[in-house]
Enzyme design. Structure first.
Site: not given
Length: 390
Positions: A79, A111, A152, A201, A233, A242, A275, A308
């Site tokens: 990207e 991604c 990030t 996001s 990812h 999370k 990232n 995203s």
């Protein structure tokens, strides 16, 4: 026919920023970076590295002459592409000296691009069992200095050879994918930096994982207890945790402990790179395979890909006998140990270096870059690449 990952390689630039020191300079408690988002170091690309060179360097370590002849499809997921027309795959195809009777394309969906590439590769191999496909995920994540997303950022690439009867991981056929149009992250063509609605996001990442996970269980009859590990990812390493925590109650105590421990191992490389967008999931997989000593043959590994905008997919792979023999652990250990830390002020200066946009000739000093493949400059609006091994 068994199809999957036969080889996997990784490359990151030789420069990095310590996140503790960046936090101090930004008047932020270091724990916000190291614990809150789970990042220790951020890879930094010098001006002599771009997504093309990162991908080519990642592939360089894994390809032999047999691969160069058998690869007839190069799929480049990114990207942060460098041209709105010509695919980055064509540049890499040339830099690596691959069979000219091949396809070379670039795939874009945030991604998710490398995952789309893998699924395309599976179809190609099913029709052409003797062929091999080179799938690349390569990106430089840029949000800007002193921005909420700065911590990030990162730079790096993962290269994978997809083939029949793979040595590392057989990809199972059943997967679940989901798409909806949301504006959680985007980069207009006029901007070299991304825009992100961080809260949205994060929420969508969790929501997408929940949707594809529930559908996957319904579709396959499998559950949490059937997995040795789940890789995610990782825009930052706390994000995947999370998501994992939302399903841990579905497993026994033993399963919860196993998945949590393996998740931590799978984030080892990402914590020290940052990232890298399309390659982040596969860097996590590589970290698990290379840092976990006792993964058994036949283990099922879950893979959650999220891009995203947004597209998500959950798919799985089965570890093959003697897969460790086909990894490059020493190379990657050396890559990390030889990196050089830069100060925050040096990082800011390097970050702001840009290539000319007026078509002028511009020569770069590649002697200070230890990579085999570098961007050597520009002339007539063309990027000039060099493979020092040729």
């Amino acid at each position: 026919m068994k199809i999957g990952i036969d080889k996997i390689g990784f490359y990151a630039p030789h420069l990095y920023v310590d996140m503790n020191k960046l936090a101090v300079q930004r008047n932020v408690e270091p724990e916000k970076f190291t614990i809150g988002i789970g990042q220790e170091k951020m890879s930094l690309a010098p001006i002599t590295q771009d997504p093309v060179t990162l991908a080519a360097n990642a592939a360089l370590e894994i390809l032999d002459e047999e691969d160069r002849e058998a690869i007839d499809f190069v799929i480049f997921g990114t990207e942060s592409g460098i041209d709105s027309s010509k695919s980055a795959g064509v540049y890499v195809h040339d830099l690596l000296g691959l069979n000219p009777y091949a396809r070379a394309i670039e795939v874009k969906q945030a991604c998710y691009g490398a995952t789309a590439g893998i699924q395309m590769a599976k179809g190609h191999i099913a029709l052409n069992p003797q062929s091999k496909v080179l799938v690349l995920g390569s990106d430089i994540a840029r949000y800007g200095l002193n921005t909420p997303g700065e911590a990030t950022q990162g730079a790096g690439a993962v290269a994978m050879v997809i083939s029949a009867d793979p040595n590392i991981l057989v990809l199972e056929d059943q997967s679940v994918y989901f798409t909806t149009d949301i504006m959680d992250f985007w980069r207009p063509i006029y901007s070299d930096k991304a825009f992100v609605d961080g809260k949205l996001s994060n929420e969508q990442y969790i929501s997408f994982f929940s949707k594809v996970w529930e559908q996957y269980k319904s579709k396959t009859g499998l559950g949490l207890n059937d997995f040795e590990a789940i890789c995610y990812h990782l825009p930052y390493t706390k994000m995947g945790l999370k998501a994992l925590r939302t399903v841990l109650d579905e497993g026994t105590e033993e399963v919860r402990e196993r998945l949590t421990n393996n998740y931590t191992i799978s984030t080892s490389y990402n914590r020290n790179v940052g990232n890298i967008y399309t390659a982040s999931l596969y860097l996590s997989l590589l970290s698990l395979l290379e840092q976990k000593d006792d993964l058994a043959t036949g283990s099922r590994i879950g893979l959650f890909s999220y891009g995203s905008g947004a597209v998500g997919e959950f798919f799985t792979g089965i570890l093959q006998p003697n897969y460790k023999d086909h990894l490059h652990v020493d190379n990657h250990s050396s890559l990390f140990s030889l990196r050089r830390e830069v100060t925050v002020s040096e990082y800011e200066e390097i970050f702001e270096e840009t290539l000319p946009t007026d078509g002028s000739t511009f020569k770069l000093d590649v002697d200070n870059d230890p990579a085999s493949i570098c961007l050597a400059g520009m002339a007539d609006d063309k990027r000039l690449y060099i493979n020092k091994l040729k």
